[in-house]
Design a protein around this motif. Structure first.
Motif, short mmCIF file in Angstrom:
data_model
loop_
_atom_site.label_atom_id
_atom_site.label_comp_id
_atom_site.label_asym_id
_atom_site.label_seq_id
_atom_site.Cartn_x
_atom_site.Cartn_y
_atom_site.Cartn_z
N PHE A 113 17.77 -14.41 22.67
CA PHE A 113 17.90 -13.01 22.28
C PHE A 113 17.11 -12.78 21.01
CE2 PHE A 113 21.84 -15.29 20.94
CZ PHE A 113 21.63 -15.29 19.57
N GLY A 114 17.07 -11.54 20.54
CA GLY A 114 16.24 -11.19 19.40
C GLY A 114 16.95 -11.29 18.06
N VAL A 115 16.21 -11.67 17.03
CA VAL A 115 16.75 -11.72 15.66
C VAL A 115 16.18 -10.58 14.81
CG1 VAL A 115 17.17 -14.19 15.73
CG2 VAL A 115 14.98 -13.34 14.88
N LYS A 116 15.29 -9.79 15.39
CA LYS A 116 14.73 -8.64 14.68
C LYS A 116 14.96 -7.37 15.51
CE LYS A 116 11.03 -11.01 12.11
NZ LYS A 116 9.57 -11.13 11.91
N GLU A 117 15.17 -6.27 14.83
CA GLU A 117 15.26 -4.97 15.50
C GLU A 117 14.10 -4.10 15.02
OE1 GLU A 117 18.49 -1.50 16.65
OE2 GLU A 117 18.79 -2.64 14.80
N TRP A 118 13.31 -3.62 15.99
CA TRP A 118 12.14 -2.80 15.68
C TRP A 118 12.49 -1.34 15.94
CZ3 TRP A 118 8.05 -5.16 13.47
CH2 TRP A 118 7.95 -6.55 13.62
N ILE A 119 12.32 -0.49 14.92
CA ILE A 119 12.64 0.93 15.03
C ILE A 119 11.35 1.73 15.07
CG2 ILE A 119 13.78 2.89 13.94
CD1 ILE A 119 14.91 -0.56 13.00
N ARG A 120 11.23 2.58 16.08
CA ARG A 120 9.98 3.34 16.30
C ARG A 120 9.62 4.18 15.07
NH1 ARG A 120 10.86 7.31 21.27
NH2 ARG A 120 8.66 7.72 20.80
N PRO A 121 8.34 4.49 14.89
CA PRO A 121 7.91 5.27 13.72
C PRO A 121 8.62 6.61 13.58
CG PRO A 121 6.02 4.29 14.80
CD PRO A 121 7.19 4.01 15.68
N PHE A 124 27.25 -13.18 17.69
CA PHE A 124 27.79 -12.45 16.55
C PHE A 124 27.09 -12.80 15.24
CE2 PHE A 124 32.30 -11.23 18.19
CZ PHE A 124 31.72 -10.62 19.30
N ASN A 125 26.65 -14.05 15.09
CA ASN A 125 26.09 -14.51 13.81
C ASN A 125 24.57 -14.52 13.73
OD1 ASN A 125 28.69 -14.97 12.78
ND2 ASN A 125 28.75 -17.04 13.62
N VAL A 126 23.89 -14.55 14.88
CA VAL A 126 22.44 -14.72 14.86
C VAL A 126 21.69 -13.49 15.36
CG1 VAL A 126 20.53 -16.23 15.54
CG2 VAL A 126 22.82 -17.20 15.24
N HIS A 127 22.24 -12.79 16.35
CA HIS A 127 21.54 -11.62 16.90
C HIS A 127 21.30 -10.56 15.83
CE1 HIS A 127 20.86 -7.96 19.33
NE2 HIS A 127 20.27 -8.81 20.14
N ALA A 128 20.19 -9.82 15.99
CA ALA A 128 19.79 -8.85 14.98
C ALA A 128 20.84 -7.77 14.72
CB ALA A 128 18.47 -8.19 15.40
N ASN A 129 21.46 -7.27 15.78
CA ASN A 129 22.44 -6.19 15.62
C ASN A 129 23.39 -6.23 16.83
OD1 ASN A 129 23.92 -3.92 15.02
ND2 ASN A 129 22.21 -2.49 15.22
N PRO A 130 24.34 -7.17 16.84
CA PRO A 130 25.18 -7.35 18.04
C PRO A 130 26.13 -6.19 18.32
CG PRO A 130 25.98 -8.71 16.23
CD PRO A 130 24.67 -8.13 15.79
N PHE A 131 26.34 -5.32 17.35
CA PHE A 131 27.33 -4.26 17.54
C PHE A 131 26.67 -2.88 17.58
CE2 PHE A 131 29.21 -7.68 14.83
CZ PHE A 131 29.82 -8.35 15.88
N SER A 132 25.48 -2.82 18.18
CA SER A 132 24.78 -1.54 18.29
C SER A 132 25.41 -0.65 19.35
CB SER A 132 23.30 -1.77 18.62
OG SER A 132 23.17 -2.43 19.87
N GLN A 133 26.09 -1.24 20.33
CA GLN A 133 26.69 -0.46 21.40
C GLN A 133 28.21 -0.56 21.44
OE1 GLN A 133 24.80 -0.67 25.22
NE2 GLN A 133 22.81 -1.19 24.39
N LEU A 134 28.75 -1.68 21.01
CA LEU A 134 30.20 -1.86 20.94
C LEU A 134 30.58 -2.31 19.53
CD1 LEU A 134 31.09 -3.81 24.24
CD2 LEU A 134 31.32 -1.36 23.81
N THR A 135 31.74 -1.88 19.05
CA THR A 135 32.24 -2.40 17.78
C THR A 135 32.56 -3.87 17.95
OG1 THR A 135 34.54 -1.89 18.29
CG2 THR A 135 33.23 -0.14 17.23
N PRO A 192 26.34 -6.03 26.63
CA PRO A 192 26.59 -5.05 25.55
C PRO A 192 25.61 -5.12 24.38
CG PRO A 192 28.64 -6.09 26.27
CD PRO A 192 27.53 -6.86 26.87
N LEU A 193 24.76 -6.14 24.34
CA LEU A 193 23.78 -6.21 23.26
C LEU A 193 22.75 -5.09 23.35
CD1 LEU A 193 22.96 -10.03 23.00
CD2 LEU A 193 24.22 -8.65 21.35
N GLY A 194 22.47 -4.65 24.58
CA GLY A 194 21.39 -3.68 24.75
C GLY A 194 20.04 -4.28 24.39
#
Length: 343
Positions: free
Chosen positions: A303-311, A42-53, A87-89
């Motif tokens: 797990f990842g601390v960055k989220e990469w979004i495609r161009p 919850f505190n370190v992952h880049a976006n833990p709630f991308s799939q679940l609230t 659920p992190l995806g």
């Protein structure tokens, strides 16, 4: 006397091994580890709630924790607790046993970077096989660059007007290797990935331990997402770049930075993609791995601390889809596929 001593040590050795294998974690120890995972995710992952609230993810954690009421062997706990990351995806996320001797050693492509790229001429078509982008350190990037420069010298010498770049079995490595290939096949400015980076005390401590200091990251508040928009990349200049048609082959095994390479190619219309969609990886994904040990079981969680979004941005379906779908053949039949591609 000798036989007696030998028997004693044999029996003692077997008892020690057996005890290690039969070591069981108490319900209290497992629940402490479980709570530690929840806090880290919850505190370190880049976006833990991308799939679940957050509410639903908490409920999911609670449902898993309810089943931790009997002592379990570490391996059994590892299988059970790994469900918490689903659920992190996050395709890179994993919980593993840190015992190198107990795990089967698998060959590493990073041990032979010079052979990870190869080229052959198939009639009037050039075929560049990128088996891996794996590296052991930043020093390997110089080896890759020399190899890529040498291979494109051969491509020019063969005077081929069409080039296939095959990353269908490439599971990734350093994204910089893909950038090196791009500058030989695409000569216009192109759009990069955008990225968000989660600020946390845990990852800041990791960075400090590595001797890495980022002032912007240090000044950000814990939990803040640092946003880095897509930039325009101007390819480096190379002598006599390839000017013919290019097709990039992807497949079920294409993963990580190999997917990033193929995504940059597709989103910037550098070339067409052929083959099959990757099974595990996604164009928009989590990266830059953070890892830590669970306090009681000593399992390693990453797990990842960055989220990469495609161009091209977030789409309805986060999947790399080939422009020219086709079933990938065996290596023996590959030359036929290369010649039959819809150029």
């Amino acid at each position: 006397m000798f036989n007696g001593i030998f028997y004693f040590f044999l029996l003692f050795g077997l008892t020690t091994v057996s005890s290690a294998q039969d070591h069981r974690l108490s319900a209290i120890a497992m629940r402490e580890d479980f709570q530690f995972i929840r806090e880290q995710v919850f505190n370190v992952h880049a976006n833990p709630f991308s799939q679940l609230t957050k509410q639903k993810y908490n409920a999911y954690f609670d449902s898993l924790e309810t089943g931790l009421n009997q002592p379990l062997a570490v391996a059994d706990f590892q299988r059970k607790v790994s469900l918490a990351l689903i659920p992190l995806g996050d395709e890179h996320a994993a919980i593993s046993i840190r015992n190198a001797k107990a795990q089967k050693k698998t060959p590493s492509w990073a041990d032979s970077v010079a052979t990870n790229l190869s080229y052959q001429r198939l009639g009037t078509i050039g075929y560049l096989f990128a088996r891996s982008f794996a590296t052991r350190s930043s020093q390997d990037l110089a080896v890759y660059e020399r190899c890529i420069d040498s291979l494109f010298t051969l491509i020019r010498r063969d005077s081929v007007t069409r080039l296939v770049i095959d990353v269908s079995r490439n599971e990734g490595g350093a994204s910089a290797v893909g950038t090196m290939i791009i500058k030989h096949i695409f000569h216009k400015p192109y759009k990069s990935y955008s990225m968000s980076w989660k600020r946390s005390e845990a990852y800041l401590a990791k960075l400090s331990s590595w001797g890495f200091h980022d002032e912007m990251y240090q000044k950000a508040l814990p939990g803040e997402l640092l946003q880095f928009p897509a930039t325009t990349v101007v390819p480096g200049q190379v002598a006599n770049p390839f000017k013919g048609k290019v097709i990039v082959i992807i497949g079920p095994q294409t993963f990580s930075s190999a997917i990033m390479f193929a995504t940059l190619v597709q989103d910037n219309k550098m070339a067409l993609l052929a083959g099959e969609s990757p099974v595990k990886g996604h164009p928009t994904h989590f990266g830059e791995m953070y890892s830590t040990l669970l306090p009681n079981s000593q399992l390693e969680v990453r797990f990842g601390v960055k989220e990469w979004i495609r161009p091209a941005g977030r789409g309805n379906v986060n999947k790399l889809v080939p422009d020219l779908p086709c079933k990938l053949p065996t290596n023996k039949d590959l030359p036929l596929l290369v010649k039959q591609l819809q150029w």
